[in-house]
Structures are given as C-alpha cells and as structure tokens.
Design a protein around this motif. Sequence first.
Motif, PDB file in Angstrom:
ATOM      1  N   PHE A 176       0.913  -1.188   0.169  1.00  0.00           N
ATOM      2  CA  PHE A 176      -0.020  -0.003  -0.068  1.00  0.00           C
ATOM      3  C   PHE A 176       0.995   1.389  -0.002  1.00  0.00           C
ATOM      4  O   PHE A 176       1.397   1.552   1.039  1.00  0.00           O
ATOM      5  CB  PHE A 176      -1.026  -0.069   1.160  1.00  0.00           C
ATOM      6  CG  PHE A 176      -1.948  -1.053   1.044  1.00  0.00           C
ATOM      7  CD1 PHE A 176      -3.254  -0.893   0.483  1.00  0.00           C
ATOM      8  CD2 PHE A 176      -1.782  -2.448   1.564  1.00  0.00           C
ATOM      9  CE1 PHE A 176      -4.306  -1.890   0.345  1.00  0.00           C
ATOM     10  CE2 PHE A 176      -2.686  -3.403   1.582  1.00  0.00           C
ATOM     11  CZ  PHE A 176      -3.932  -3.020   0.944  1.00  0.00           C
ATOM     12  N   LEU A 177       0.869   1.974  -1.166  1.00  0.00           N
ATOM     13  CA  LEU A 177       1.670   3.077  -1.147  1.00  0.00           C
ATOM     14  C   LEU A 177       1.328   4.241  -0.604  1.00  0.00           C
ATOM     15  O   LEU A 177       2.142   5.054   0.165  1.00  0.00           O
ATOM     16  CB  LEU A 177       2.018   3.212  -2.882  1.00  0.00           C
ATOM     17  CG  LEU A 177       3.204   4.398  -3.118  1.00  0.00           C
ATOM     18  CD1 LEU A 177       4.380   4.112  -2.710  1.00  0.00           C
ATOM     19  CD2 LEU A 177       3.059   4.851  -4.570  1.00  0.00           C
ATOM     20  N   PHE A 178       0.147   4.444  -0.754  1.00  0.00           N
ATOM     21  CA  PHE A 178      -0.427   5.673  -0.139  1.00  0.00           C
ATOM     22  C   PHE A 178      -0.940   5.106   1.253  1.00  0.00           C
ATOM     23  O   PHE A 178      -1.893   4.085   1.425  1.00  0.00           O
ATOM     24  CB  PHE A 178      -1.691   6.083  -0.718  1.00  0.00           C
ATOM     25  CG  PHE A 178      -1.600   6.793  -2.184  1.00  0.00           C
ATOM     26  CD1 PHE A 178      -1.294   8.281  -2.183  1.00  0.00           C
ATOM     27  CD2 PHE A 178      -1.111   6.114  -3.392  1.00  0.00           C
ATOM     28  CE1 PHE A 178      -1.183   8.735  -3.209  1.00  0.00           C
ATOM     29  CE2 PHE A 178      -0.871   6.734  -4.433  1.00  0.00           C
ATOM     30  CZ  PHE A 178      -0.684   8.308  -4.544  1.00  0.00           C
ATOM     31  N   ARG A 179      -0.757   6.097   2.444  1.00  0.00           N
ATOM     32  CA  ARG A 179      -1.366   5.852   3.501  1.00  0.00           C
ATOM     33  C   ARG A 179      -1.796   7.190   4.278  1.00  0.00           C
ATOM     34  O   ARG A 179      -1.188   7.989   4.302  1.00  0.00           O
ATOM     35  CB  ARG A 179       0.058   5.319   4.353  1.00  0.00           C
ATOM     36  CG  ARG A 179       0.417   3.961   4.032  1.00  0.00           C
ATOM     37  CD  ARG A 179       1.748   3.498   4.357  1.00  0.00           C
ATOM     38  NE  ARG A 179       2.528   2.260   3.865  1.00  0.00           N
ATOM     39  CZ  ARG A 179       3.500   1.725   4.097  1.00  0.00           C
ATOM     40  NH1 ARG A 179       4.498   2.447   4.898  1.00  0.00           N
ATOM     41  NH2 ARG A 179       3.724   0.679   3.375  1.00  0.00           N
ATOM     42  N   TYR A 180      -3.016   6.905   4.855  1.00  0.00           N
ATOM     43  CA  TYR A 180      -3.814   7.785   5.556  1.00  0.00           C
ATOM     44  C   TYR A 180      -4.232   7.475   7.055  1.00  0.00           C
ATOM     45  O   TYR A 180      -4.843   6.357   7.249  1.00  0.00           O
ATOM     46  CB  TYR A 180      -4.674   8.324   4.696  1.00  0.00           C
ATOM     47  CG  TYR A 180      -4.533   9.013   3.397  1.00  0.00           C
ATOM     48  CD1 TYR A 180      -4.068  10.622   3.297  1.00  0.00           C
ATOM     49  CD2 TYR A 180      -4.269   8.556   2.352  1.00  0.00           C
ATOM     50  CE1 TYR A 180      -3.757  11.386   2.248  1.00  0.00           C
ATOM     51  CE2 TYR A 180      -3.862   9.034   1.220  1.00  0.00           C
ATOM     52  CZ  TYR A 180      -3.532  10.573   1.035  1.00  0.00           C
ATOM     53  OH  TYR A 180      -3.160  10.870  -0.102  1.00  0.00           O
ATOM     54  N   ARG A 181      -4.014   8.435   7.818  1.00  0.00           N
ATOM     55  CA  ARG A 181      -4.704   8.425   9.160  1.00  0.00           C
ATOM     56  C   ARG A 181      -5.943   9.079   9.165  1.00  0.00           C
ATOM     57  O   ARG A 181      -5.890  10.300   9.405  1.00  0.00           O
ATOM     58  CB  ARG A 181      -3.504   8.662  10.204  1.00  0.00           C
ATOM     59  CG  ARG A 181      -4.067   8.295  11.771  1.00  0.00           C
ATOM     60  CD  ARG A 181      -3.758   6.573  11.674  1.00  0.00           C
ATOM     61  NE  ARG A 181      -4.045   6.218  13.169  1.00  0.00           N
ATOM     62  CZ  ARG A 181      -3.358   6.104  13.951  1.00  0.00           C
ATOM     63  NH1 ARG A 181      -2.027   6.219  13.868  1.00  0.00           N
ATOM     64  NH2 ARG A 181      -3.649   5.395  15.285  1.00  0.00           N
ATOM     65  N   LEU A 182      -6.902   8.728   9.605  1.00  0.00           N
ATOM     66  CA  LEU A 182      -8.410   9.249   9.499  1.00  0.00           C
ATOM     67  C   LEU A 182      -8.792   9.412  10.952  1.00  0.00           C
ATOM     68  O   LEU A 182      -8.618   8.644  11.870  1.00  0.00           O
ATOM     69  CB  LEU A 182      -9.408   8.291   8.920  1.00  0.00           C
ATOM     70  CG  LEU A 182      -9.565   8.734   7.359  1.00  0.00           C
ATOM     71  CD1 LEU A 182      -8.343   8.190   6.459  1.00  0.00           C
ATOM     72  CD2 LEU A 182     -10.614   7.973   6.868  1.00  0.00           C
ATOM     73  N   ALA A 183      -9.489  10.466  11.105  1.00  0.00           N
ATOM     74  CA  ALA A 183     -10.166  10.747  12.408  1.00  0.00           C
ATOM     75  C   ALA A 183     -11.285  11.106  12.247  1.00  0.00           C
ATOM     76  O   ALA A 183     -11.839  11.624  11.176  1.00  0.00           O
ATOM     77  CB  ALA A 183      -9.250  11.891  13.169  1.00  0.00           C
ATOM     78  N   TYR A 184     -12.311  11.297  13.310  1.00  0.00           N
ATOM     79  CA  TYR A 184     -13.536  11.837  13.340  1.00  0.00           C
ATOM     80  C   TYR A 184     -13.744  13.402  12.965  1.00  0.00           C
ATOM     81  O   TYR A 184     -12.534  14.035  13.019  1.00  0.00           O
ATOM     82  CB  TYR A 184     -14.569  11.466  14.639  1.00  0.00           C
ATOM     83  CG  TYR A 184     -14.775  10.260  14.758  1.00  0.00           C
ATOM     84  CD1 TYR A 184     -15.033   9.496  13.968  1.00  0.00           C
ATOM     85  CD2 TYR A 184     -14.066   9.622  16.093  1.00  0.00           C
ATOM     86  CE1 TYR A 184     -15.492   7.885  14.226  1.00  0.00           C
ATOM     87  CE2 TYR A 184     -14.535   8.132  16.417  1.00  0.00           C
ATOM     88  CZ  TYR A 184     -15.029   7.443  15.395  1.00  0.00           C
ATOM     89  OH  TYR A 184     -15.027   6.136  15.758  1.00  0.00           O
ATOM     90  N   ILE A 185     -14.673  13.892  12.326  1.00  0.00           N
ATOM     91  CA  ILE A 185     -14.941  15.249  12.170  1.00  0.00           C
ATOM     92  C   ILE A 185     -14.582  15.926  13.333  1.00  0.00           C
ATOM     93  O   ILE A 185     -15.286  15.943  14.466  1.00  0.00           O
ATOM     94  CB  ILE A 185     -15.992  15.422  11.490  1.00  0.00           C
ATOM     95  CG1 ILE A 185     -16.178  14.930   9.978  1.00  0.00           C
ATOM     96  CG2 ILE A 185     -16.439  16.948  11.382  1.00  0.00           C
ATOM     97  CD1 ILE A 185     -17.724  14.948   9.385  1.00  0.00           C
TER      98      ILE A 185
END
Length: 522
Positions: A176-185
């Motif tokens: 997985f080349l792209f990596r994102y850490r998501l959070a709530y709004i």
Amino acid sequence: MPKCHSSPGGLLLKEKLLEIKSAFMVYFKEREAEINGSLLAVLAGENLLFLGPPGTAKTQLAKNICQSIEGGNFFNYLLTSFSTPEELFGPLSLKALEEDEFRRKIDGCLPTAHIALLDEIFKASSAILNSLLTILNEHKYHNGRELVDVPLLSVFGASNEFPDENESLEALYDRFLFRYRLAYIQDEENFRNLLFRSPEEFEPATSLRVSEIYGLRARAKYLPVDPDVEIIVTELRKSLQLHEIEISDRRWKKVIQVLKVAACSSGCPAVDRTMVLLLQHMLWNLPEERETIRKTVFEFAISGGISTEKLRQEAEDLQAAVSIALKSELPVKILCDSCGEEFRLRQEIETHHISHPNHSYTLKTEGPSRIYPYDNLVKEIDSLQEAAGKTSTLSQTQKEVFEKELKNLADRVERVKYRLEAERELLKNLMDANIWLSTLDRNEALLLHDTRSLELSELDDLISKSRSMLRIQSRQARPEPQPEIQPAKGAGKKEMEQISVSDSGSSVNSFMKGIGSRFKLR
C-alpha cells in the motif's frame, strides 16, 4: 511525446478531475487530502490504506470513487481471521472439478473488480495472503492453471489498528503506497452539515473512462522530472536515513511514477517541486513517523532544503567567537590568591577555574588588593573592560579575519534572501496548477516560505551586532545581480541555467536550476 493535459473527447482530463474532487469535498467533510490521495491512487494504479476508527466513511469513500469510474465494478469485503479464499476469489467451479481441474468462478469477486475495499485487511488468513499479494503487486490471479489479468485500478485497505510485527503482514502492508490516518470530524459546522445538510446519496459530478486512466499512465511515463526535484528527492532520502527511516528502492521508484501521474493529470509539462509535497502520504512506515516526514518533506520542497537554521547557527557561532576574542585579553593582570598563578588571558582563568573551582583571585593593581570568588571576578573584569572602553583588543590581522568571515556569511544570507523573494510568486503559481495539493498544504507551504524570509532578516541583525562589536562599519551585503525568473516561451525545451552560489553544506548551488523544463533565465 504525448501531451499530458487532454483526454479523448469531452472535457479535459484536468477539468473532469476538478469536478469530481469538488463533488467529493462537498459530500465528505474534512477529507480533502484523503480524496486527493484516493483519486491519485486510482489514476496511478497504486493501492491505498486507511488507518482509523470505524465510522469515518472509509467504505463510503472507496465505493463512491468507484462510482466515478465509468462501468467500474466495486468489490467490498470485511475480512476476519476465519475468512476463506472462496469469499474473496469465488467458489470452486463444479464443472471444472468434473474435468479434474481446480478453478474458481471469479465473476463478481475480487479478480474481476476495478476498485476493491478490503476492510480489516490485516486480519487476512494465510490461506488468502499469497493470492492477495500477487493481485496487489502484479494485478494477476492464478485461477487453477490459468493466469488471469485482474482489471484492478486500485485496492483500498482499511484497518482500525496497525498490523502486528509479522513478516507476512509487513509484506502486505508494503503493497500500500498511499497511507492515511483518519479521525472523526473536528469542526462543529462540518459536523452539522454532515448530520443535517448533506444529501443522503452521493452523486458523481462526472465519470472517468478506464481507457482514459490507462492513457494517462502511458503519457505520464514520458514526463520529465525537473532537476531541482532530483536534488530534493536525493537529499530527502539522506535526511530520512539520518532519522533512521528507511524507504526501499522499489517504493522510491513507485513514488516517482506517482509524481509523474500527478503532474500529467494536472496538465503540467514536468514534475515540479510542489509535487514533492505529496510524498508526505507515501513515505511513512509507522504512524509516529508521519510528523517527522511531513516536516522534512516541506523543508526540502520549499527552497530546495536551504537550511536557515544552519545559517543561524553559523551566525551565532561567529558572534560567540568574536565575543570570546574581544574579551580574551584581561584589562589587568590577575593572580590566584590560593596558588599564586598569574593570568593574562581570560581563557586561562576559565581553564584554571574548571580545575580548581574553589580558588579565589586578586587583581594585580597598586594599593590594597581585594579577594574575589570566581563569579565576582568575572563581573569585575566585565566592568573594568566596559569602563576602559575596550570593546576591541584584537590585532588588525584578527579583525580582518573576522571581517572576511562576516562578509562571506552576509553575502550567503543575501543570496538566499534573494532566492526566496524571487520564488514566492513562482511557488504560488506552481501550487495553483497542482490539483493534488490540499488547501492546508498550500497554506503551510507559503507560511513556511514567509517564515524563512523572516528568519533571514533576523540573521541580518545578528551579523550587524557582530560588526558593531568589532567597530566595523555596518554595510548591506550586495550580491551579484541575479537575472529575473520568467516563464519560458516554448516550455519543456529549455532548463534554467545554474546560478552559482557559494553555500557550504547545502544544495543551494543547484537549487532553482530546474523548475525544470518550463522556466529559463532572461
């Protein structure tokens, strides 16, 4: 060479992408970077990983990305440690078994999808893992004795947690080349819009054909990379290694191809340094590395990694050296009251005090002498030097050496300052052309640029103080006249000429040589 800013029929590809992005940003709040990354991953044929808690719209985003692909097939599955290959790759074909062949019915399953979302991907069982790795890396699936081409444009992985230390999972994670850490709004207004004002169903603004995507990838292969980008990437790799962050050669190779796709889809004739800002989402291995990598990427993308901090350290070191040299010769001879040793230079007393911290001292003057502890002695020496007006006890040769060093430093600061002033508008124009930068990234890049300009003005003050200490007449450093930077006519044919600048330990000599194939010196 094929051009990178048109698509066969209809809207220009860049205009289509901007329409699609705009529709996504209205619907998905606080997800601009993730939307950009998702679309770019699909265009470049790379996989993307979302790390974050449940309920952050990971599945919905991936599904709607697929809706923006004309005729795109979407496959979505929640993996558990008990998931079997049949659930992802299809059931065994009974007809094939009658003929003593092992083959699956793959219609409607992962091997026939254009976009796939695999939720809780790190819970994949070992029975699934090997086939999954081949699909992710090579877009091939071994269906019995047949090797099937998989039409996957991109696989979106999602996980609520980081994978354990496991060699098999590390191999999966690396795909997985792209990596994102998501959070709530976070923003309250965005939260209210999500609950009360957003439409129930997402409506794609327009759609992309699969043939357009493959055509873009083919054109991007021939896109040139600006010379300054080559310098930035090389120096960035060295800097990350100093932070003990290792990136594989394979990953770097993939990253450059993604930057080419980003530039080509933006209608740019070359990969410029604003594309480098996208690396913040492709280089981190551990979540705790994200901030270090983001900071480092921005530092190198803005002015090619010229370090104002290094210049400040040099200015402070030079000022300290001047201060020590000026205060080296004592205004009067000093005796150690404890051992009788005599001193003429300040450094001698400091060395003596380190060896004998409890000794006291007297001034060798006419009349009665007073005994001073070391701390009081230092204050008395400073007072005597100030009263005598001895701000400079240097020989002419010493003074000339310091003057030359200050002039060299001032010239270098002035050259860097000139570059920053000359490039701000250019930097802004390049970022405006780059459709893959988030608003946050644009603002942060310009803020960093302006902060560096302010830091350079503070360096001028440090240099002026050192000159004042030496009683050297303060003068404004005048760098050699620099040519004005203008957009080149016939962009893509000529590079900027190299501006020679002496700047030890940095790549200033080569920086702004590029802006590659689109700008020249007039």
